[in-house]
Enzyme design. Structure first.
Site, PDB file in Angstrom:
ATOM      1  N   HIS A  75      -3.123   0.085 -11.320  1.00 50.75           N
ATOM      2  CA  HIS A  75      -3.271   0.619 -12.230  1.00 50.75           C
ATOM      3  C   HIS A  75      -5.049   0.193 -11.628  1.00 50.75           C
ATOM      4  O   HIS A  75      -6.039   0.689 -11.381  1.00 50.75           O
ATOM      5  CB  HIS A  75      -3.466  -0.723 -13.285  1.00 50.75           C
ATOM      6  CG  HIS A  75      -2.215  -1.514 -13.341  1.00 50.75           C
ATOM      7  ND1 HIS A  75      -1.941  -1.942 -12.326  1.00 50.75           N
ATOM      8  CD2 HIS A  75      -1.042  -0.704 -14.187  1.00 50.75           C
ATOM      9  CE1 HIS A  75      -0.228  -2.745 -13.051  1.00 50.75           C
ATOM     10  NE2 HIS A  75       0.029  -1.243 -13.750  1.00 50.75           N
ATOM     11  N   ASP A 109      -0.529  -5.890  -7.243  1.00 48.07           N
ATOM     12  CA  ASP A 109       0.431  -4.983  -7.982  1.00 48.07           C
ATOM     13  C   ASP A 109       0.018  -3.686  -7.529  1.00 48.07           C
ATOM     14  O   ASP A 109       0.822  -2.559  -7.244  1.00 48.07           O
ATOM     15  CB  ASP A 109       0.108  -5.354  -9.142  1.00 48.07           C
ATOM     16  CG  ASP A 109      -0.822  -4.245 -10.049  1.00 48.07           C
ATOM     17  OD1 ASP A 109      -2.176  -3.687  -9.528  1.00 48.07           O
ATOM     18  OD2 ASP A 109      -1.627  -5.096 -10.883  1.00 48.07           O
ATOM     19  N   HIS A 125      -7.332  -8.753 -17.946  1.00 50.88           N
ATOM     20  CA  HIS A 125      -6.844  -8.002 -16.490  1.00 50.88           C
ATOM     21  C   HIS A 125      -7.039  -6.362 -16.198  1.00 50.88           C
ATOM     22  O   HIS A 125      -7.186  -5.668 -14.978  1.00 50.88           O
ATOM     23  CB  HIS A 125      -6.052  -8.762 -15.516  1.00 50.88           C
ATOM     24  CG  HIS A 125      -4.409  -8.474 -16.585  1.00 50.88           C
ATOM     25  ND1 HIS A 125      -3.531  -8.890 -15.813  1.00 50.88           N
ATOM     26  CD2 HIS A 125      -4.256  -7.501 -17.873  1.00 50.88           C
ATOM     27  CE1 HIS A 125      -2.022  -7.566 -16.021  1.00 50.88           C
ATOM     28  NE2 HIS A 125      -2.786  -7.759 -17.454  1.00 50.88           N
ATOM     29  N   ASP A 135      -5.699  -6.324  -6.018  1.00 50.44           N
ATOM     30  CA  ASP A 135      -4.442  -6.811  -6.700  1.00 50.44           C
ATOM     31  C   ASP A 135      -2.820  -6.459  -6.339  1.00 50.44           C
ATOM     32  O   ASP A 135      -3.494  -5.593  -6.222  1.00 50.44           O
ATOM     33  CB  ASP A 135      -4.650  -5.898  -8.408  1.00 50.44           C
ATOM     34  CG  ASP A 135      -3.731  -6.199  -9.406  1.00 50.44           C
ATOM     35  OD1 ASP A 135      -2.974  -6.418  -9.064  1.00 50.44           O
ATOM     36  OD2 ASP A 135      -4.201  -5.673 -10.398  1.00 50.44           O
ATOM     37  N   GLU A 159      -3.628 -11.624  -9.514  1.00 47.65           N
ATOM     38  CA  GLU A 159      -2.362 -11.891 -10.109  1.00 47.65           C
ATOM     39  C   GLU A 159      -1.519 -11.933  -9.404  1.00 47.65           C
ATOM     40  O   GLU A 159       0.548 -11.346  -9.253  1.00 47.65           O
ATOM     41  CB  GLU A 159      -2.254  -9.471 -10.085  1.00 47.65           C
ATOM     42  CG  GLU A 159      -2.986  -9.371 -10.556  1.00 47.65           C
ATOM     43  CD  GLU A 159      -2.973  -9.384 -12.463  1.00 47.65           C
ATOM     44  OE1 GLU A 159      -1.862  -9.266 -12.593  1.00 47.65           O
ATOM     45  OE2 GLU A 159      -3.678  -9.492 -13.181  1.00 47.65           O
ATOM     46  N   HIS A 180      -6.747 -10.474 -12.769  1.00 44.62           N
ATOM     47  CA  HIS A 180      -7.141  -9.522 -12.026  1.00 44.62           C
ATOM     48  C   HIS A 180      -8.919  -9.668 -12.576  1.00 44.62           C
ATOM     49  O   HIS A 180     -10.034  -9.264 -12.690  1.00 44.62           O
ATOM     50  CB  HIS A 180      -6.971  -7.774 -12.136  1.00 44.62           C
ATOM     51  CG  HIS A 180      -8.039  -7.718 -10.406  1.00 44.62           C
ATOM     52  ND1 HIS A 180      -7.293  -6.504 -10.423  1.00 44.62           N
ATOM     53  CD2 HIS A 180      -8.643  -7.655  -9.988  1.00 44.62           C
ATOM     54  CE1 HIS A 180      -7.955  -5.544  -9.498  1.00 44.62           C
ATOM     55  NE2 HIS A 180      -9.028  -6.563  -8.954  1.00 44.62           N
ATOM     56  N   ASP A 218      -7.725  -0.215 -13.992  1.00 42.01           N
ATOM     57  CA  ASP A 218      -8.465  -1.488 -14.606  1.00 42.01           C
ATOM     58  C   ASP A 218      -9.750  -1.569 -15.113  1.00 42.01           C
ATOM     59  O   ASP A 218     -10.919  -1.894 -15.419  1.00 42.01           O
ATOM     60  CB  ASP A 218      -8.365  -2.159 -12.989  1.00 42.01           C
ATOM     61  CG  ASP A 218      -7.278  -2.608 -13.445  1.00 42.01           C
ATOM     62  OD1 ASP A 218      -6.184  -2.653 -13.959  1.00 42.01           O
ATOM     63  OD2 ASP A 218      -7.386  -4.253 -12.317  1.00 42.01           O
ATOM     64  N   ASP A 227      -4.939  -1.719  -6.159  1.00 47.05           N
ATOM     65  CA  ASP A 227      -4.545  -1.898  -7.141  1.00 47.05           C
ATOM     66  C   ASP A 227      -3.124  -0.379  -7.603  1.00 47.05           C
ATOM     67  O   ASP A 227      -3.606   0.855  -7.315  1.00 47.05           O
ATOM     68  CB  ASP A 227      -5.662  -1.292  -8.985  1.00 47.05           C
ATOM     69  CG  ASP A 227      -5.350  -2.736  -9.472  1.00 47.05           C
ATOM     70  OD1 ASP A 227      -4.326  -2.202 -10.392  1.00 47.05           O
ATOM     71  OD2 ASP A 227      -6.339  -3.964  -9.798  1.00 47.05           O
TER      72      ASP A 227
HETATM   73 MN   LIG Z   1      -5.895  -5.456 -11.197  1.00 48.50          MN
END
Ligand SMILES: [Mn+2]
Length: 302
Positions: A126, A230, A141, A228, A273, A97, A128, A124
């Site tokens: 997260h 994830d 990332h 992303d 990702e 990412h 980030d 996402d």
């Molecule tokens: Mn990310």
């Protein structure tokens, strides 16, 4: 519509190797053909050049491989801007990412030169939004959102044009469920719009994405999606470096894409990702290709 595919075989932003194979996995999952099925004209511009990590020094332990990542991001920025100049819709496939630093710099520069504003849908697990000062890992990332908002390492903030690439109020961060301590502070301080998985459980994704999109339609000229993988539940996207249980399910993620597509303001997207080394029989790339189709106009009944 004309579409440009740009591959970014970047894995320097993470401790896990394998995201550099993401663009190949997306192509094997039929990325170009599945976009063409929708009636779009697609050109695959191939992959950017990313140096192998063995040849590089770590640079800074709190911002690993920052100089190589800054170079890739600058190249990507130029490539994305060219694709927009050519009146095509960039579909940027990664790659970890950290690539978003380059993609968003390119989108921002293109629209800024026309006196226009961009908004961002960022999906996402997260936030980030770490900087070298707050990051527990030093992996870039985990820093791209902070970077495009003008925070963090000067060499990365300078990619494309120095400073913030867009206003925090035009960012909608969806699906978060793993946020570091320093990130919590910065999220609130900067005033980014964010929706945790708990918010999504309580309010439903339909209400959240409709309101987010309605806000962007009123306040910006173009929308970029930074997906992303994830952010999705590991059941549908297991091939990621940092999976977190309890993510967006299959229908929720498609509804996000469909709702943004309906605005007619979606100008570009990126998928980050995808790590085929950690995947199960290319399931993650296949999920990602289906989401690209929804973002580019695929509907159950046309
Ligand atoms: Mn990310």
């Amino acid at each position: 519509m004309k579409v440009s595919i740009i591959g970014v075989p970047l894995d320097l932003g993470s401790d896990y190797q394998g995201a550099n194979l993401g663009p190949a996995a997306m192509r094997i999952a039929g990325l170009q053909e599945k976009i063409e099925e929708l009636g779009h004209e697609v050109t695959d511009l191939g992959d950017l050049c990313v140096p192998p990590r063995k040849n590089l020094s770590l640079g800074k332990p709190n911002a690993k491989f920052f100089d190589a990542i800054a170079k890739v991001a600058s190249d990507l920025c130029a490539r994305v801007e060219e694709a927009l100049n050519a009146e095509t819709f960039p579909v940027v496939v990664g790659g970890d990412h950290a690539m978003a630093i380059g993609t968003i710099a390119g989108v921002s520069r293109f629209f800024k030169r026309r006196g226009q504003k961009i908004g961002l849908i960022w999906i996402d697990a997260h936030a980030d939004i770490n900087t070298p000062d707050t990051s527990p890992s030093g992996n870039i990332h985990g820093m791209p959102l902070a970077t495009v908002l003008g925070m963090g390492l000067p060499e990365l903030v300078a990619v494309g044009e120095n400073g913030a690439k867009l206003s925090p109020e035009h960012v909608h961060l969806i699906g978060i469920r793993s946020v570091d301590k320093g990130e919590k502070t910065l999220l609130k301080k900067l005033g980014v719009n964010f929706y945790t998985m708990t918010d999504i459980d309580k309010r439903g994704i339909q209400e959240i994405i409709s309101k987010a999109v309605a806000h962007l339609v009123k306040s910006v000229d173009a929308i970029h999606i930074s997906l992303d993988l994830d952010g999705l539940d590991p059941d549908i996207a297991p091939g990621v470096a940092t999976p977190v249980k309890g993510g967006l399910d299959y229908r929720e993620s498609h509804l996000i894409m469909e709702t943004v597509a309906e605005t007619g303001k979606l100008a570009s997207m990126e998928i980050a990702e995808n790590n085929p080394i950690l995947d199960i029989r290319n399931r993650t790339a296949e999920t990602a290709v289906e989401l690209v189709q929804s973002a580019l106009g695929k509907r159950i009944v046309d």
